[in-house]
Design an enzyme around this catalytic site. Structure first.
Site, mmCIF file in Angstrom:
data_model
loop_
_atom_site.group_PDB
_atom_site.id
_atom_site.type_symbol
_atom_site.label_atom_id
_atom_site.label_comp_id
_atom_site.label_asym_id
_atom_site.label_seq_id
_atom_site.Cartn_x
_atom_site.Cartn_y
_atom_site.Cartn_z
ATOM 1 N N LYS A 1 0.842 -1.206 0.000
ATOM 2 C CA LYS A 1 0.000 0.000 0.000
ATOM 3 C C LYS A 1 0.877 1.256 0.000
ATOM 4 C CE LYS A 1 -4.059 1.937 2.424
ATOM 5 N NZ LYS A 1 -5.001 1.777 3.545
ATOM 6 N N SER B 1 -9.901 1.962 2.427
ATOM 7 C CA SER B 1 -8.968 2.668 1.581
ATOM 8 C C SER B 1 -7.917 1.790 0.895
ATOM 9 C CB SER B 1 -8.250 3.729 2.417
ATOM 10 O OG SER B 1 -7.469 3.113 3.418
ATOM 11 N N SER C 1 -10.281 -0.434 6.630
ATOM 12 C CA SER C 1 -9.672 -0.352 5.290
ATOM 13 C C SER C 1 -8.987 -1.597 4.773
ATOM 14 C CB SER C 1 -8.675 0.799 5.248
ATOM 15 O OG SER C 1 -9.378 2.000 5.070
HETATM 16 N N1 GLN Z 1 -13.509 4.068 5.468
HETATM 17 C C1 GLN Z 1 -12.972 4.567 6.688
HETATM 18 C C2 GLN Z 1 -12.672 6.032 6.557
HETATM 19 O O1 GLN Z 1 -13.112 6.604 5.636
HETATM 20 C C3 GLN Z 1 -11.805 3.744 7.112
HETATM 21 C C4 GLN Z 1 -10.511 4.163 6.577
HETATM 22 C C5 GLN Z 1 -9.357 3.334 7.030
HETATM 23 O O2 GLN Z 1 -9.503 2.300 7.680
HETATM 24 N N2 GLN Z 1 -8.172 3.811 6.707
HETATM 25 O O3 GLN Z 1 -12.034 6.638 7.355
#
Ligand code: GLN
Length: 501
Positions: free
Chosen positions: A88, A163, A187
């Site tokens: 990532k 994400s 995420s």
């Molecule tokens: N979807 C969540 C957010 O928008 C989680 C993001 C994450 O785990 N980095 O913050």
């Protein structure tokens, strides 16, 4: 042969390499060629998955040759020697760029490797590139990246989740054998659910955050996205462990997960006899939970009953508070963490008449809309006058949520729940309505607020033939048991064996 190789698990590929059926450079070439065919398509093309932000071809081939030499002399015979991995874009690597998919870090190359990358390197894996994500991991669809959206390999008109959408898409599309992602509010788990993968959000403090670009430091954890539980366990045992450079690290040694890997060899009639699985019935009554997701969780419950587990239906309170609490805590931490991107220390710098002007212009031009929204929210909830009403209150609710989970987990071994209320949705479907997108995190955010470990694994397919995952949540540092429970499900089901191509 090439396509067949790409459908295999990382564990199987590692074994082929060790058995000299194929060499690491040959394997790397196959994955790279597939990834390159996609990478070279024009940004914005309808048939481009766009999983990678940087494809490190030259480095990967060189590295694969080096590892192959070590394999031949018997120096590096870890199960994943020579296996291709995607990382990532918020995890620092000295090879390739690390930009958190933001314009503000365009072209940035880290001077050091993250601890997880150092550990993977020592285990002999071969990084083939950096993968796309929501900018600074803020989002659930990989639509907020500066480098364009990533598409879901199961249906190119849909999002891969986020994400860690690039991590998930790269594995689901057969561009890498496994990937690393990060999970602050879901995420890793939600993209796994959208792409038919198995992923782990490990216990907070078990995997070093050294070299992970911080979003919400008290919530962030790095973890694996893989084809199955066996791979996920093997990766977790490599990347977990002590690290003095992460002051929140709680480990004396890496997780010992051999028993999970061997689960697949044991045959027992009721292997989960004596295990208690809690199912929060109120989780299945939430507005917005899709019918097929609900059905999938009920089927998983029945399957676990057949495997000998005792199912305990109960109410897990405070679910309505999970997302607001998460948003306040994560935004507060993000507003502080992201203050370092000022145009002076690294990355993008805009012109300006004086220093303040440079800060202002750099941050205005360098950050995208969602990141700015969260920085503003975070600064607001931390400002004097609002601190007690929002931030302090959120911390109190966070403690109550932790209490509720601890109480539940004093009566059951594992909690079974949905990962996300829906299957992967259409590109553009939610991005204009941030509140709807935030509510998609309803089942995942509590796990980060409490620091508990959770696994997301394939549990079925929707009426649209799209993957649906389930989530298993365990006690602190119970990864071995948690992954064992997931392994028993994969022993008797085939969902995880289906591929998008
Ligand atoms: N979807 C969540 C957010 O928008 C989680 C993001 C994450 O785990 N980095 O913050």
């Amino acid at each position: 042969m090439a396509n067949e190789l790409r459908t295999k698990s990382a564990f199987e590929i590692g074994r082929l390499i060790r058995d000299k059926q194929i060499s690491s450079p040959e394997v790397t070439r196959v994955f790279l060629d597939a990834a390159k065919a996609d990478f070279s398509k024009a940004v914005g093309a309808d048939d481009k998955i766009n999983a990678f932000t940087d494809l490190t071809e030259e480095y990967a081939m060189h590295r694969a040759e080096e590892i192959q030499k070590q394999i031949e002399t018997g120096e590096n015979l870890s199960p994943f020697s020579g296996v291709p991995v995607a990382i990532k874009d918020c995890i620092c690597t000295t090879n390739g760029t690390t930009t958190a998919s933001s314009k503000i870090l365009e072209g940035y190359v880290s001077p050091y490797d993250a601890e997880v990358v150092r550990r993977l390197n020592a285990a002999g894996t071969v990084m083939i590139g950096k993968v796309n994500m929501d900018e600074f991991a803020m989002g659930g669809s990989t639509e907020t990246s500066h480098y364009g959206i990533t598409r879901n390999p199961w249906d190119l008109s849909r999002v891969p989740g986020g994400s860690s959408g690039g991590s998930a898409a790269s594995v689901a599309a057969g561009f890498a054998a496994f990937a690393l992602g990060s999970d602050t509010g879901g995420s890793i788990r939600q993209p796994c659910s959208f792409n038919n993968l198995t992923g782990v959000k490990p216990t907070y403090g078990s995997v070093s955050r050294y070299g992970l670009m911080a979003y919400g430091s008290s919530l962030d954890q790095i973890g694996p996205l893989c084809h199955d539980v066996r791979d996920a366990a093997a990766v977790l045992s490599i990347i977990s462990g002590p690290d003095k450079r992460d002051s929140t690290n709680i480990m004396d040694e890496s997780f010992e997960l051999c028993s999970v890997i061997h689960h697949f060899e044991n045959v027992a009639d009721k292997p989960l006899k004596g295990l208690k699985i809690g199912l929060p019935t109120n989780y299945l009554e939430m507005d917005g939970l899709a019918h097929d997701v609900r059905e999938t969780i009920i089927q998983a419950r029945n399957k676990y009953k057949e495997l000998g587990a005792e199912i305990i239906d109960f109410e897990l309170p405070l679910i309505d508070y999970a997302v607001p609490t998460y948003l306040i805590v994560s935004a507060a931490e993000a507003s502080s963490n992201l203050s370092r991107y000022d145009g002076v220390k690294y990355g993008y710098r805009a012109d300006g008449d004086d220093l303040l002007d440079v800060y202002y212009n750099t941050r205005s031009e360098g950050f995208g809309t969602e990141v700015k929204r969260r920085i503003m929210l975070g600064s607001f909830v931390l400002s004097s006058g609002y601190f007690d009403a929002y931030y302090k209150k959120a911390l109190k609710v966070r403690a109550l949520i932790k209490q509720a989970f601890d109480e539940a987990l004093s009566k059951v071994d594992v909690i079974l729940s949905p990962v996300c209320p829906t299957e992967a949705y259409e590109i553009g479907g939610q991005i204009k309505d941030p509140i709807a997108m935030y509510l998609g995190d309803i089942y995942t955010t509590s796990v980060n607020l409490t620091g508990l470990p959770a696994v997301s694994l394939p549990a079925g397919f929707s009426n649209n033939n799209l993957p649906i995952g389930m989530q298993l949540i365990g006690k602190t540092l119970s990864e071995e048991k948690l992954l064992g429970v997931a392994a028993e499900f994969q022993k008797v089901t085939d969902y995880h064996k289906k591929r998008a191509f």
